[in-house]
Design a protein around this motif. Structure first.
Motif, PDB file in Angstrom:
ATOM      1  N   LEU A 267     -68.482 -17.554  56.543  1.00  0.00           N
ATOM      2  CA  LEU A 267     -67.533 -18.511  57.118  1.00  0.00           C
ATOM      3  C   LEU A 267     -67.847 -19.936  56.682  1.00  0.00           C
ATOM      4  O   LEU A 267     -66.936 -20.722  56.370  1.00  0.00           O
ATOM      5  CB  LEU A 267     -67.544 -18.407  58.641  1.00  0.00           C
ATOM      6  CG  LEU A 267     -66.889 -17.146  59.222  1.00  0.00           C
ATOM      7  CD1 LEU A 267     -67.198 -17.023  60.705  1.00  0.00           C
ATOM      8  CD2 LEU A 267     -65.383 -17.156  58.987  1.00  0.00           C
ATOM      9  N   HIS A 270     -66.738 -20.322  53.113  1.00  0.00           N
ATOM     10  CA  HIS A 270     -65.293 -20.550  53.027  1.00  0.00           C
ATOM     11  C   HIS A 270     -64.912 -21.949  53.495  1.00  0.00           C
ATOM     12  O   HIS A 270     -64.002 -22.572  52.926  1.00  0.00           O
ATOM     13  CB  HIS A 270     -64.555 -19.487  53.840  1.00  0.00           C
ATOM     14  CG  HIS A 270     -64.355 -18.206  53.114  1.00  0.00           C
ATOM     15  ND1 HIS A 270     -65.385 -17.322  52.874  1.00  0.00           N
ATOM     16  CD2 HIS A 270     -63.259 -17.658  52.528  1.00  0.00           C
ATOM     17  CE1 HIS A 270     -64.929 -16.292  52.194  1.00  0.00           C
ATOM     18  NE2 HIS A 270     -63.643 -16.465  51.963  1.00  0.00           N
ATOM     19  N   ALA A 271     -65.580 -22.453  54.519  1.00  0.00           N
ATOM     20  CA  ALA A 271     -65.306 -23.816  54.967  1.00  0.00           C
ATOM     21  C   ALA A 271     -65.620 -24.819  53.864  1.00  0.00           C
ATOM     22  O   ALA A 271     -64.843 -25.751  53.601  1.00  0.00           O
ATOM     23  CB  ALA A 271     -66.110 -24.129  56.225  1.00  0.00           C
ATOM     24  N   SER A 277     -60.853 -25.229  58.424  1.00  0.00           N
ATOM     25  CA  SER A 277     -60.235 -24.301  59.376  1.00  0.00           C
ATOM     26  C   SER A 277     -61.166 -23.146  59.738  1.00  0.00           C
ATOM     27  O   SER A 277     -61.097 -22.602  60.852  1.00  0.00           O
ATOM     28  CB  SER A 277     -58.922 -23.753  58.808  1.00  0.00           C
ATOM     29  OG  SER A 277     -59.148 -23.016  57.613  1.00  0.00           O
ATOM     30  N   TYR A 278     -62.065 -22.757  58.814  1.00  0.00           N
ATOM     31  CA  TYR A 278     -62.986 -21.651  59.079  1.00  0.00           C
ATOM     32  C   TYR A 278     -64.060 -22.030  60.105  1.00  0.00           C
ATOM     33  O   TYR A 278     -64.745 -21.153  60.625  1.00  0.00           O
ATOM     34  CB  TYR A 278     -63.651 -21.197  57.778  1.00  0.00           C
ATOM     35  CG  TYR A 278     -62.675 -20.543  56.829  1.00  0.00           C
ATOM     36  CD1 TYR A 278     -62.378 -19.190  56.925  1.00  0.00           C
ATOM     37  CD2 TYR A 278     -62.040 -21.276  55.834  1.00  0.00           C
ATOM     38  CE1 TYR A 278     -61.485 -18.585  56.063  1.00  0.00           C
ATOM     39  CE2 TYR A 278     -61.138 -20.685  54.965  1.00  0.00           C
ATOM     40  CZ  TYR A 278     -60.864 -19.337  55.081  1.00  0.00           C
ATOM     41  OH  TYR A 278     -59.975 -18.742  54.231  1.00  0.00           O
ATOM     42  N   LYS A 281     -63.905 -20.435  63.801  1.00  0.00           N
ATOM     43  CA  LYS A 281     -64.588 -19.153  64.032  1.00  0.00           C
ATOM     44  C   LYS A 281     -66.096 -19.367  64.138  1.00  0.00           C
ATOM     45  O   LYS A 281     -66.768 -18.711  64.960  1.00  0.00           O
ATOM     46  CB  LYS A 281     -64.265 -18.179  62.906  1.00  0.00           C
ATOM     47  CG  LYS A 281     -64.946 -16.813  63.034  1.00  0.00           C
ATOM     48  CD  LYS A 281     -64.489 -16.050  64.261  1.00  0.00           C
ATOM     49  CE  LYS A 281     -65.055 -14.642  64.247  1.00  0.00           C
ATOM     50  NZ  LYS A 281     -64.715 -13.880  65.468  1.00  0.00           N
TER      51      LYS A 281
END
Length: 291
Positions: A267, A270-271, A277-278, A281
């Protein structure tokens, strides 16, 4: 632009396969955030070409990762043929693997092959060279235990990058680091296992006879629960896959309780790669384990 691409195709094919190689047709399969991928039909067969314009190129390490998986696993992997740079472009040429539909037998074979891969062990967690996950560098410095490796080579580099890039502030960084002392009581000890390293649905292919193939490796010796957690990041695999894997190489009890801990790493990747937005989570996971 088209002339530049055709020039790249011609250079790579002749550099990799010889001057007698003739390009017959080309199809752009994807043009994503990191790579552009083309299928090249030639008089010597069909190949896949990946390229990008990044300052740092992951293709040497991807080449080595494919070779490692080919030598130590039952998986089919595309044969890497050549990597390099030309016209300010980094590229990797590899074998094209035709895809077939994913059947129940495919998912069973995938689980069996993955369990066999994870049975390949090492004296330490890490790898003898660093590589990449996506376009981001991935440190594989050796550690004696998984917790130290997970913190120092996976979590800290990514949360540190997020702080450096302004995606999180200092209070978020310090709160994230509160998870570190809890990890030894959450994660059970296991021997290092050889991992693909980025195992999600987009990196598995079904080939002839329902056999699985792997692409885009980010290999290292890690905790195999990390790999199983990765598979669930974007929807997960078929249930027969998890049932078959558990029969062959059972996980220690409580995996479902701790599996989200492992997702902190992808995560954050990906951020750092695609935007904040990740982090929603990530915050949810921190709240779950920190209260």
């Amino acid at each position: 632009m088209l002339d530049d691409v055709n020039q790249l195709f011609d250079f790579v094919l002749k550099e990799s396969l010889g001057s007698a190689t003739i390009l017959e047709d080309a199809f752009i399969q994807s043009a994503g955030h990191i790579n552009t991928i083309a299928k090249l039909q030639t008089n010597k067969g069909v190949f896949i070409l990946k390229w990008n314009h990044e300052e740092l190129s992951p293709y040497k390490e991807e080449f080595k990762g494919l070779q490692l998986l080919d030598s130590l696993s039952q998986f089919k992997v595309p044969e890497p043929l050549h990597f390099g740079s030309n016209l300010s472009v980094n590229y990797l040429l590899m074998e094209f693997i035709p895809e077939t539909p994913k059947t129940i037998k495919f998912w069973i074979n995938l689980a069996e092959s993955l369990a066999t891969l994870h049975a390949q062990s090492n004296t330490h967690f890490g790898l003898d060279h660093d590589n990449y996950i996506g376009a981001l560098p991935q440190s594989n410095k050796f550690h004696d235990n998984w917790i130290d490796f997970f913190i120092n080579e996976r979590l800290e580099p990514q949360i540190g990058l997020a702080y450096y890039e302004g995606l999180v502030d200092l209070s978020y960084l310090k709160n994230f680091q509160r998870i570190y002392p809890k990890l030894p009581t959450l994660i059970p000890k296991e021997l290092p296992a050889l991992l693909h390293g980025d195992l999600w649905s987009g990196n598995i292919l079904a080939t002839g006879d329902d056999m699985p193939a792997l692409i885009d490796p980010a290999v290292y010796y890690g905790h195999r629960e990390m790999e199983l957690a990765f598979t669930k990041l974007f929807g997960g695999f078929e249930s027969i896959f998890y049932a078959t894997y558990s029969e062959i190489f059972p996980l220690q009890s409580g995996f479902q309780i701790r599996e989200e801990i492992y997702l902190l790493y992808p995560l954050l990747v990906h951020a750092n790669s695609f935007g904040p937005s990740y982090l929603t989570k990530v915050s949810h996971i921190l709240k779950k384990y920190l209260g």
